[in-house]
Design a protein around this motif. Structure first.
Motif, PDB file in Angstrom:
ATOM      1  N   ILE A  27       0.848  -1.187   0.000  1.00  0.00           N
ATOM      2  CA  ILE A  27       0.000   0.000   0.000  1.00  0.00           C
ATOM      3  C   ILE A  27       0.882   1.235   0.000  1.00  0.00           C
ATOM      4  O   ILE A  27       1.778   1.366   0.833  1.00  0.00           O
ATOM      5  CB  ILE A  27      -0.939   0.011   1.210  1.00  0.00           C
ATOM      6  CG1 ILE A  27      -1.866  -1.201   1.136  1.00  0.00           C
ATOM      7  CG2 ILE A  27      -1.750   1.305   1.251  1.00  0.00           C
ATOM      8  CD1 ILE A  27      -2.814  -1.320   2.287  1.00  0.00           C
ATOM      9  N   PHE A  28       0.623   2.123  -0.963  1.00  0.00           N
ATOM     10  CA  PHE A  28       1.402   3.340  -1.124  1.00  0.00           C
ATOM     11  C   PHE A  28       0.501   4.542  -0.874  1.00  0.00           C
ATOM     12  O   PHE A  28      -0.564   4.653  -1.481  1.00  0.00           O
ATOM     13  CB  PHE A  28       1.956   3.448  -2.553  1.00  0.00           C
ATOM     14  CG  PHE A  28       2.774   2.267  -2.980  1.00  0.00           C
ATOM     15  CD1 PHE A  28       4.134   2.234  -2.756  1.00  0.00           C
ATOM     16  CD2 PHE A  28       2.178   1.195  -3.621  1.00  0.00           C
ATOM     17  CE1 PHE A  28       4.896   1.157  -3.154  1.00  0.00           C
ATOM     18  CE2 PHE A  28       2.933   0.112  -4.022  1.00  0.00           C
ATOM     19  CZ  PHE A  28       4.293   0.089  -3.786  1.00  0.00           C
ATOM     20  N   GLU A  29       0.909   5.446   0.008  1.00  0.00           N
ATOM     21  CA  GLU A  29       0.205   6.709   0.165  1.00  0.00           C
ATOM     22  C   GLU A  29       0.693   7.627  -0.946  1.00  0.00           C
ATOM     23  O   GLU A  29       1.895   7.758  -1.171  1.00  0.00           O
ATOM     24  CB  GLU A  29       0.508   7.323   1.527  1.00  0.00           C
ATOM     25  CG  GLU A  29      -0.286   8.577   1.793  1.00  0.00           C
ATOM     26  CD  GLU A  29      -0.051   9.121   3.181  1.00  0.00           C
ATOM     27  OE1 GLU A  29      -0.243  10.335   3.351  1.00  0.00           O
ATOM     28  OE2 GLU A  29       0.328   8.351   4.080  1.00  0.00           O
ATOM     29  N   VAL A  30      -0.230   8.224  -1.686  1.00  0.00           N
ATOM     30  CA  VAL A  30       0.142   9.040  -2.840  1.00  0.00           C
ATOM     31  C   VAL A  30      -0.446  10.440  -2.738  1.00  0.00           C
ATOM     32  O   VAL A  30      -1.480  10.661  -2.112  1.00  0.00           O
ATOM     33  CB  VAL A  30      -0.304   8.386  -4.172  1.00  0.00           C
ATOM     34  CG1 VAL A  30       0.410   7.082  -4.415  1.00  0.00           C
ATOM     35  CG2 VAL A  30      -1.796   8.175  -4.219  1.00  0.00           C
ATOM     36  N   ASP A  31       0.237  11.379  -3.343  1.00  0.00           N
ATOM     37  CA  ASP A  31      -0.256  12.743  -3.524  1.00  0.00           C
ATOM     38  C   ASP A  31      -0.403  12.989  -5.016  1.00  0.00           C
ATOM     39  O   ASP A  31       0.363  12.448  -5.818  1.00  0.00           O
ATOM     40  CB  ASP A  31       0.719  13.777  -2.955  1.00  0.00           C
ATOM     41  CG  ASP A  31       0.639  13.894  -1.458  1.00  0.00           C
ATOM     42  OD1 ASP A  31      -0.406  13.548  -0.884  1.00  0.00           O
ATOM     43  OD2 ASP A  31       1.630  14.330  -0.849  1.00  0.00           O
ATOM     44  N   GLU A  32      -1.392  13.790  -5.387  1.00  0.00           N
ATOM     45  CA  GLU A  32      -1.591  14.153  -6.786  1.00  0.00           C
ATOM     46  C   GLU A  32      -1.250  15.626  -6.964  1.00  0.00           C
ATOM     47  O   GLU A  32      -1.666  16.474  -6.191  1.00  0.00           O
ATOM     48  CB  GLU A  32      -3.034  13.907  -7.207  1.00  0.00           C
ATOM     49  CG  GLU A  32      -3.273  14.228  -8.665  1.00  0.00           C
ATOM     50  CD  GLU A  32      -4.713  14.022  -9.078  1.00  0.00           C
ATOM     51  OE1 GLU A  32      -5.020  14.363 -10.225  1.00  0.00           O
ATOM     52  OE2 GLU A  32      -5.522  13.561  -8.267  1.00  0.00           O
ATOM     53  N   ASN A  33      -0.451  15.907  -7.998  1.00  0.00           N
ATOM     54  CA  ASN A  33      -0.083  17.276  -8.317  1.00  0.00           C
ATOM     55  C   ASN A  33      -0.054  17.420  -9.827  1.00  0.00           C
ATOM     56  O   ASN A  33       0.719  16.740 -10.495  1.00  0.00           O
ATOM     57  CB  ASN A  33       1.290  17.615  -7.708  1.00  0.00           C
ATOM     58  CG  ASN A  33       1.614  19.085  -7.821  1.00  0.00           C
ATOM     59  OD1 ASN A  33       0.809  19.879  -8.311  1.00  0.00           O
ATOM     60  ND2 ASN A  33       2.795  19.448  -7.359  1.00  0.00           N
ATOM     61  N   ASN A  34      -0.927  18.244 -10.367  1.00  0.00           N
ATOM     62  CA  ASN A  34      -1.025  18.455 -11.822  1.00  0.00           C
ATOM     63  C   ASN A  34      -1.248  17.155 -12.586  1.00  0.00           C
ATOM     64  O   ASN A  34      -0.658  16.925 -13.631  1.00  0.00           O
ATOM     65  CB  ASN A  34       0.215  19.172 -12.347  1.00  0.00           C
ATOM     66  CG  ASN A  34       0.339  20.576 -11.807  1.00  0.00           C
ATOM     67  OD1 ASN A  34      -0.654  21.246 -11.597  1.00  0.00           O
ATOM     68  ND2 ASN A  34       1.560  21.009 -11.564  1.00  0.00           N
ATOM     69  N   GLY A  35      -2.077  16.277 -12.036  1.00  0.00           N
ATOM     70  CA  GLY A  35      -2.403  15.025 -12.705  1.00  0.00           C
ATOM     71  C   GLY A  35      -1.371  13.932 -12.558  1.00  0.00           C
ATOM     72  O   GLY A  35      -1.521  12.857 -13.125  1.00  0.00           O
TER      73      GLY A  35
END
Length: 53
Positions: A27-35
């Motif tokens: 499981i990876f925690e992810v952030d989205e920035n500009n798609g």
């Protein structure tokens, strides 16, 4: 699988290898920035329900 937790964290789950009983969920925690997705934190969860079968 991409999903969002109840506390609004975006997560990516990958099962590898994809065979029982040797599979594990990563499981990876992810952030989205500009798609674009960026991995923030990694957790490994063993499939305890399949062990010993």
């Amino acid at each position: 699988m991409l999903f969002q937790t109840f506390d609004e964290k975006r997560m990516l789950a990958i099962h590898a290898p994809n065979n029982i009983p040797n599979g594990a969920t990563n499981i990876f925690e992810v952030d989205e920035n500009n798609g674009k997705l960026k991995i923030q934190h990694v957790q490994n969860i063993n499939n305890a329900c399949y062990k010993g079968k």
